[in-house]
Design an enzyme around this catalytic site. Structure first.
Site, PDB file in Angstrom:
ATOM      1  N   TYR A 112       0.828  -1.219   0.000  1.00 29.00           N
ATOM      2  CA  TYR A 112       0.000   0.000   0.000  1.00 29.00           C
ATOM      3  C   TYR A 112       0.857   1.262   0.000  1.00 29.00           C
ATOM      4  O   TYR A 112       0.544   2.238  -0.667  1.00 29.00           O
ATOM      5  CB  TYR A 112      -0.928   0.025   1.209  1.00 29.00           C
ATOM      6  N   GLU A 208       4.706 -27.844  17.955  1.00 28.72           N
ATOM      7  CA  GLU A 208       3.975 -27.304  16.807  1.00 28.72           C
ATOM      8  C   GLU A 208       2.609 -26.769  17.239  1.00 28.72           C
ATOM      9  O   GLU A 208       2.212 -25.677  16.856  1.00 28.72           O
ATOM     10  CB  GLU A 208       3.811 -28.446  15.785  1.00 28.72           C
ATOM     11  N   ASP A 260       3.502 -33.271  15.056  1.00 31.26           N
ATOM     12  CA  ASP A 260       2.662 -34.428  14.773  1.00 31.26           C
ATOM     13  C   ASP A 260       3.441 -35.453  13.950  1.00 31.26           C
ATOM     14  O   ASP A 260       4.345 -35.092  13.187  1.00 31.26           O
ATOM     15  CB  ASP A 260       1.416 -33.993  13.986  1.00 31.26           C
TER      16      ASP A 260
END
Lengths: 379, 379
Positions: A112, A208, A260
């Site tokens: 911007y 995580e 995981d």
């Protein structure tokens, strides 16, 4: 204890700081060189290292993914390059302003800040952020400066608590006094802003998942085990990666990672450890080759007597992704091959959350302590 | 100043606390009632208020979206209901354990905690989380307890800094000493864990976007204007909503909300203010009808001399969503109708980030101060 030491964020002397001055010099060099070429009546250009797969390799010695030396010239007098040439200098001038004013903004805000319609035309400097983001990456490579050094940041993510006192923007913050909330890891974790004051931690644990962080924090795991506890809240953001690298170098503590047991978890670990192919030019400042993979391992299923309730069937995409990861040079080690083979043989994945099939605090009281005790991790 | 007052999170006396005891009583009542029915040889059942659109309405007096009284019976001896009946009591028993042990877990972890294969069968108690989540919502309604009171949480999101000292889980935390990071708003912001110690703030400002929070924090907006600064990081998570409601009730400060000028921003504001249709039964504990819409307003385009660079064309979905929002009874007020009409007439939306087309700190130094000075907000 966290007492305010100064009410100023980046002080006006910020521009005088070494790193900022260094970055400013690099940007000015870029401009001066182009300007001199123009004065000579020649075609100004900038050399940019190619950010393509063919220019990326794994440095076996340093154990990180690196960008090669192949470069490409971006010329002003070239219809296919003139727009990008202009955009590169626009972004560079925006970064110069930011450094001089001692302010930092997001890469969307930079879009911007530099977006406008060119005088007497319908041409915009940038149509959308998809145009400005790659230019920022170009500038990082050709000015040899991380975007954080250009005073730009990506969205922040991640929390940290535990046995560490930091000083950030003048505030002294004891991460052992964060209640259940944790301290939000800033987008920019360079040493001008963030310093480590003291720590009596014995290791660092990065998880995580936010909910596992909460479980460990509620159980005061970091207090009992004298550690620093972080969550990346998924794929680690740049701030979290820089913080981890700096903790590795300055605190010199072992770092364990708990993700995981699925290809996505392996990938999160992999990016933390050796960097990513996409951002190969940043590995030197982001990757932490010394980190250790604490889990979850496919072998944990038998080791901890888990039940089918803890498992989720692998999808086709999971299998393809696991095979891809298995072929990465940095997973060539026999132990890693066995690890990924076990995942594929099982045909199921497991989330750390699934340890709650055992009991609420099994992860805090049995799983992690046993793994640490047995030095049961991969590197 | 944040000094540790106690190293204990939820102490073992937690179960004796009034709210926990109340929730336990409700769960036990549910079980006792079913058990008595079984002893009589009758069909046990539970009454659950319907969470359907037809049972939701806007309470004009309270200014919140409420769930009606229409209820449905869930019977054990009914092949289409038996499974859900069993699941409801499984979740209830899990929550009882959590409350008794003084621990909290995520709704995904609850799924794992209660998932197992029924003895001598291939039948799982839950196949996936899509099965357990609605049961949790059922239990909230029929036990008349927020999921936080059941010791369950959704993912946390959001940061807070500024003129407020809180006590959380035994730690005293000065939110004016958070550096650039901010304090992570916990998932559960009930008063057992989180108390307000002192505040000399004059108002509260909640911004949707993380990068705007960063801009305001780096500019020390909250210091100059004596306020509390929050970011919801998108749609507000339950923790952020409870925190805001409690700050409203206990600190009694005006609350201003700054979101993007698009239908999604309006919706974020709307959910904060009167609650949502999906979670209508929680409005009483989540909604904050007193909040004020500071911006961005469609009228800001002219008011602040913004340029086309600050705009993005509305998509078809944006237009449809804006028309939907315009028809909500709680946006019936003339000023709101004009606001949404202006958005539709413009055919463009604007992000708060787009204020950087003016200058880096325009949002901090001009936009928000002028809006506050002119009392230029909607309610």
């Amino acid at each position: 204890m966290a007492s305010r030491k100064s009410s100023q964020f980046l002080s006006s002397s910020a521009v005088k700081q070494t790193r900022d001055q260094l970055t400013l010099n690099k940007l000015e060099q870029l401009a001066t060189s182009a300007y001199r070429t123009v004065l000579k009546g020649a075609n100004p250009s900038i050399m940019i290292r190619q950010r393509t797969l063919s220019n990326v390799s794994f440095n076996e010695k340093r154990k990180i993914i690196e960008l090669g030396k192949k470069s490409q010239s971006r010329d002003f007098f070239n219809t296919s390059m003139a727009r990008k040439f202009m955009q590169t200098f626009l972004i560079a001038s925006g970064c110069k302003t930011l450094i001089e004013e001692g302010k930092t903004i997001s890469i969307r805000q930079m879009f911007y800040m530099m977006k406008h319609t060119l005088h007497n035309s319908n041409e915009n400097t940038f149509e959308d952020q998809a145009e400005s983001d790659p230019i920022i990456e170009d500038l990082e490579v050709c000015a040899d400066a991380l975007r954080e050094e250009l005073h730009l940041f990506a969205n922040r993510r991640g929390l940290v608590v535990g046995k560490l006192v930091v000083r950030d923007a003048g505030d002294e913050i004891d991460l052992a006094c964060m209640g259940r909330g944790g301290w939000g890891i800033p987008s920019i974790c360079e040493d001008e802003n963030l310093q480590f004051v003291k720590s009596d931690a014995q290791f660092i644990l990065l998880v995580e998942k936010q909910a596992i962080f909460h479980r460990l924090n509620e159980d005061r795991f970091w207090q009992r085990h004298r550690c620093i506890l972080m969550t990346s809240e998924g794929q680690a953001a740049r701030g979290a990666r820089r913080l981890l690298q700096r903790m590795d170098q300055e605190l010199k503590l072992p770092i364990y990672v708990l993700v995981d047991n699925d290809p996505w978890g392996l990938y999160i670990y992999s990016v933390l450890k050796q960097g990513s192919i996409n951002l190969a030019y940043e590995s030197m400042r982001m990757a932490v080759p010394s980190i250790r993979f604490l889990g979850m391992s496919a072998f944990d299923y038998e080791k901890f007597n888990l039940t089918p309730a803890a498992t989720i069937k692998l999808t086709k995409e999971d299998i393809a992704r696991a095979q891809q990861i298995k072929a990465y040079p940095w997973f060539r080690d026999k132990k890693w091959q066995e690890e990924i083979d076990a995942l594929l043989r099982h045909q199921f994945k497991m989330e750390v959350d699934a340890l709650l099939t055992k009991s609420i605090s099994f992860v805090t009281e049995e799983y992690i302590p046993k793994k640490l005790r047995d030095k049961d991790y991969l590197t």
